[in-house]
Design an enzyme around this catalytic site. Structure first.
Site, PDB file in Angstrom:
ATOM      1  N   GLY A  95       0.904  -1.220   0.114  1.00 24.26           N
ATOM      2  CA  GLY A  95       0.102  -0.113  -0.070  1.00 24.26           C
ATOM      3  C   GLY A  95       0.833   1.252  -0.104  1.00 24.26           C
ATOM      4  O   GLY A  95       0.377   2.139   0.488  1.00 24.26           O
ATOM      5  N   ALA A  96       1.960   1.155  -0.896  1.00 25.93           N
ATOM      6  CA  ALA A  96       2.954   2.290  -0.666  1.00 25.93           C
ATOM      7  C   ALA A  96       2.448   3.628  -1.577  1.00 25.93           C
ATOM      8  O   ALA A  96       2.894   4.542  -1.633  1.00 25.93           O
ATOM      9  CB  ALA A  96       4.408   2.051  -1.108  1.00 25.93           C
ATOM     10  N   LYS A 133      -8.670  -4.954  12.364  1.00 23.99           N
ATOM     11  CA  LYS A 133      -7.328  -4.245  12.860  1.00 23.99           C
ATOM     12  C   LYS A 133      -6.974  -4.827  14.312  1.00 23.99           C
ATOM     13  O   LYS A 133      -5.937  -4.909  14.755  1.00 23.99           O
ATOM     14  CB  LYS A 133      -7.450  -2.851  12.984  1.00 23.99           C
ATOM     15  CG  LYS A 133      -7.645  -2.116  11.657  1.00 23.99           C
ATOM     16  CD  LYS A 133      -6.385  -2.135  10.955  1.00 23.99           C
ATOM     17  CE  LYS A 133      -6.357  -1.545   9.447  1.00 23.99           C
ATOM     18  NZ  LYS A 133      -5.113  -1.422   8.977  1.00 23.99           N
ATOM     19  N   TYR A 151     -13.953  -2.869  10.115  1.00 20.35           N
ATOM     20  CA  TYR A 151     -12.387  -2.519  10.164  1.00 20.35           C
ATOM     21  C   TYR A 151     -11.939  -2.877  11.421  1.00 20.35           C
ATOM     22  O   TYR A 151     -10.745  -3.321  11.587  1.00 20.35           O
ATOM     23  CB  TYR A 151     -12.619  -0.982   9.868  1.00 20.35           C
ATOM     24  CG  TYR A 151     -11.413  -0.434   9.800  1.00 20.35           C
ATOM     25  CD1 TYR A 151     -10.576  -0.434   8.652  1.00 20.35           C
ATOM     26  CD2 TYR A 151     -10.875   0.604  10.695  1.00 20.35           C
ATOM     27  CE1 TYR A 151      -9.162   0.290   8.806  1.00 20.35           C
ATOM     28  CE2 TYR A 151      -9.794   1.111  10.698  1.00 20.35           C
ATOM     29  CZ  TYR A 151      -8.996   1.002   9.569  1.00 20.35           C
ATOM     30  OH  TYR A 151      -7.668   1.960   9.643  1.00 20.35           O
ATOM     31  N   VAL A 200      -2.774  -7.642  -1.983  1.00 19.56           N
ATOM     32  CA  VAL A 200      -2.278  -8.631  -0.926  1.00 19.56           C
ATOM     33  C   VAL A 200      -3.188  -9.564  -0.474  1.00 19.56           C
ATOM     34  O   VAL A 200      -3.045 -10.418   0.245  1.00 19.56           O
ATOM     35  CB  VAL A 200      -1.876  -7.626   0.257  1.00 19.56           C
ATOM     36  CG1 VAL A 200      -0.640  -6.684  -0.163  1.00 19.56           C
ATOM     37  CG2 VAL A 200      -3.178  -6.441   0.733  1.00 19.56           C
TER      38      VAL A 200
HETATM   39  N1  NAP Z   1      -5.279   7.570   7.764  1.00 11.63           N
HETATM   40  C1  NAP Z   1      -5.587   7.108   9.055  1.00 11.63           C
HETATM   41  O1  NAP Z   1      -6.202   7.747   9.783  1.00 11.63           O
HETATM   42  C2  NAP Z   1      -5.308   5.740   9.523  1.00 11.63           C
HETATM   43  C3  NAP Z   1      -5.715   5.388  11.046  1.00 11.63           C
HETATM   44  C4  NAP Z   1      -5.317   4.173  11.514  1.00 11.63           C
HETATM   45  C5  NAP Z   1      -4.727   3.142  10.565  1.00 11.63           C
HETATM   46  N2  NAP Z   1      -4.656   3.470   9.216  1.00 11.63           N
HETATM   47  C6  NAP Z   1      -4.018   2.281   8.370  1.00 11.63           C
HETATM   48  O2  NAP Z   1      -2.867   2.636   7.706  1.00 11.63           O
HETATM   49  C7  NAP Z   1      -2.791   1.995   6.329  1.00 11.63           C
HETATM   50  C8  NAP Z   1      -2.630   3.028   5.324  1.00 11.63           C
HETATM   51  O3  NAP Z   1      -3.783   3.926   5.155  1.00 11.63           O
HETATM   52  P1  NAP Z   1      -3.797   5.224   4.608  1.00 11.63           P
HETATM   53  O4  NAP Z   1      -4.548   6.214   5.322  1.00 11.63           O
HETATM   54  O5  NAP Z   1      -2.385   5.747   3.836  1.00 11.63           O
HETATM   55  O6  NAP Z   1      -4.756   5.204   3.411  1.00 11.63           O
HETATM   56  P2  NAP Z   1      -4.894   5.132   1.706  1.00 11.63           P
HETATM   57  O7  NAP Z   1      -4.213   6.595   1.611  1.00 11.63           O
HETATM   58  O8  NAP Z   1      -6.230   5.263   1.322  1.00 11.63           O
HETATM   59  O9  NAP Z   1      -3.932   4.088   1.057  1.00 11.63           O
HETATM   60  C9  NAP Z   1      -4.226   2.570   1.123  1.00 11.63           C
HETATM   61  C10 NAP Z   1      -3.234   1.885   0.421  1.00 11.63           C
HETATM   62  O10 NAP Z   1      -3.534   0.511   0.706  1.00 11.63           O
HETATM   63  C11 NAP Z   1      -3.531  -0.095  -0.515  1.00 11.63           C
HETATM   64  N3  NAP Z   1      -4.637  -1.125  -1.037  1.00 11.63           N
HETATM   65  C12 NAP Z   1      -5.751  -1.119  -0.896  1.00 11.63           C
HETATM   66  N4  NAP Z   1      -6.164  -2.493  -1.262  1.00 11.63           N
HETATM   67  C13 NAP Z   1      -4.960  -3.305  -1.361  1.00 11.63           C
HETATM   68  C14 NAP Z   1      -4.854  -4.518  -1.966  1.00 11.63           C
HETATM   69  N5  NAP Z   1      -5.758  -5.401  -2.038  1.00 11.63           N
HETATM   70  N6  NAP Z   1      -3.622  -4.848  -2.275  1.00 11.63           N
HETATM   71  C15 NAP Z   1      -2.607  -4.001  -2.126  1.00 11.63           C
HETATM   72  N7  NAP Z   1      -2.860  -2.697  -1.645  1.00 11.63           N
HETATM   73  C16 NAP Z   1      -4.008  -2.503  -1.476  1.00 11.63           C
HETATM   74  C17 NAP Z   1      -3.884   1.117  -1.666  1.00 11.63           C
HETATM   75  O11 NAP Z   1      -3.164   0.826  -2.786  1.00 11.63           O
HETATM   76  P3  NAP Z   1      -4.126   1.387  -4.363  1.00 11.63           P
HETATM   77  O12 NAP Z   1      -4.628   2.703  -4.080  1.00 11.63           O
HETATM   78  O13 NAP Z   1      -2.846   1.257  -5.392  1.00 11.63           O
HETATM   79  O14 NAP Z   1      -5.197   0.199  -4.718  1.00 11.63           O
HETATM   80  C18 NAP Z   1      -3.038   2.155  -1.075  1.00 11.63           C
HETATM   81  O15 NAP Z   1      -1.960   2.270  -1.335  1.00 11.63           O
HETATM   82  C19 NAP Z   1      -4.075   1.153   6.307  1.00 11.63           C
HETATM   83  O16 NAP Z   1      -3.826   0.004   6.721  1.00 11.63           O
HETATM   84  C20 NAP Z   1      -5.094   2.053   7.186  1.00 11.63           C
HETATM   85  O17 NAP Z   1      -6.093   1.028   7.677  1.00 11.63           O
HETATM   86  C21 NAP Z   1      -4.805   4.718   8.577  1.00 11.63           C
END
Ligand code: NAP
Length: 246
Positions: A11-12, A158, A154, A63
């Site tokens: 998810g980079a 988690k 979710y 993934v």
């Molecule tokens: N933002 C927050 O407030 C927050 C809080 C707590 C935890 N998190 C966790 O932090 C992590 C990153 O979140 P973020 O905020 O950076 O979200 P984001 O900007 O929406 O990015 C999500 C990433 O996950 C990838 N992804 C989704 N489905 C996938 C799959 N089936 N295979 C491979 N890659 C996949 C997406 O890739 P594509 O776009 O290329 O499909 C994207 O790179 C997540 O696990 C999220 O639950 C975030």
């Protein structure tokens, strides 16, 4: 570093994953960066990386799919020959109240967030076990600790990551592999950008530090956890949430 270390970040192409990639590049890691649907952010990101000596490859894959995860890891190994750090960061939300949530809404989130973490860890662990070293970091969430209305899928995924992290830490410690989880609070990325101004203000009121976090706040902890200074830390879930879950 004597030998250039290698990190695989899932998810980079997203907000937190990009910040982790930038940080690990600054630290000199060769990077295998995964995306699923959106390659553009990674093409832009590659140009922004300042350490041009460290190598970066981009790998498409899902993934949630066991074979796809395996071939991504094989591609990274074919390029770099080793794997030192795995960051299981890919994740989605699909928020609905229980009454409206279908079985598919529930399992899709579990498949990507939890099975995805299992799939990549499983394939990478074989390589790390042979090397007798490695660092696995799983991105959980404050929601996995607290629960939240409309996020039962979710939260379950988690919270599952936290139990998975503890078990893997116990299993792999004998091979000098650490496994920890990070529980971010509300971080400014695409995942939170859909929320209305009112919702964001209400969330901020409950955060002791009165602001959302930045993706860099998570990247800084990733950098610490995969450094030698963190070699004796394993099986932990560390919150980066401005004090939201105290
Ligand atoms: N933002 C927050 O407030 C927050 C809080 C707590 C935890 N998190 C966790 O932090 C992590 C990153 O979140 P973020 O905020 O950076 O979200 P984001 O900007 O929406 O990015 C999500 C990433 O996950 C990838 N992804 C989704 N489905 C996938 C799959 N089936 N295979 C491979 N890659 C996949 C997406 O890739 P594509 O776009 O290329 O499909 C994207 O790179 C997540 O696990 C999220 O639950 C975030």
């Amino acid at each position: 570093m004597n030998q250039t270390k290698v990190a695989f970040v899932t998810g980079a192409s997203g907000g937190i994953g990009s910040a982790i990639a930038i940080k690990l590049n600054q630290l000199g890691y060769n990077l295998a960066l995964n995306y699923n649907q959106n390659i553009e952010p990674l093409i832009k990101l590659k140009d922004l990386l300042t350490n041009k000596t460290a190598k970066t490859i981009i790998i498409q894959g899902d993934v949630a799919d066991f074979e796809s995860s395996q071939s991504m890891i094989q591609e990274a190994i074919a390029s770099f020959g080793r794997m030192d750090v795995l960051v299981n960061n890919a994740g989605i939300t699909n928020d609905k109240l229980l009454l409206k949530m279908t079985g598919e809404d529930f399992s899709e989130v579990i498949r990507i967030n939890l099975n995805g973490t299992f799939n990549c860890t499983k394939h990478v662990s074989k390589i790390m076990m042979k090397q007798k070293s490695g660092c696995i970091i799983n991105i959980s969430s404050v929601i996995g600790l607290m629960g939240n209305i409309g996020q039962s899928n979710y939260a379950a995924s988690k919270a599952g990551i936290i139990g998975f992290t503890k078990s893997i830490a116990k299993e792999l410690a004998r091979k000098n592999i650490t496994c920890n989880a990070i529980a971010p609070g509300f971080i400014q990325t695409k995942m939170t950008s859909d929320m209305s101004e009112e919702v964001i203000e209400a969330i901020k009121k409950n955060i002791p530090l009165k602001r959302l976090g930045d993706p860099e706040d998570i990247a800084n902890l990733v950098a610490f956890l995969c450094s030698d200074q963190a070699a004796y830390i394993t099986g932990q879930t560390i919150s980066v949430d401005g004090g939201l879950y105290i």
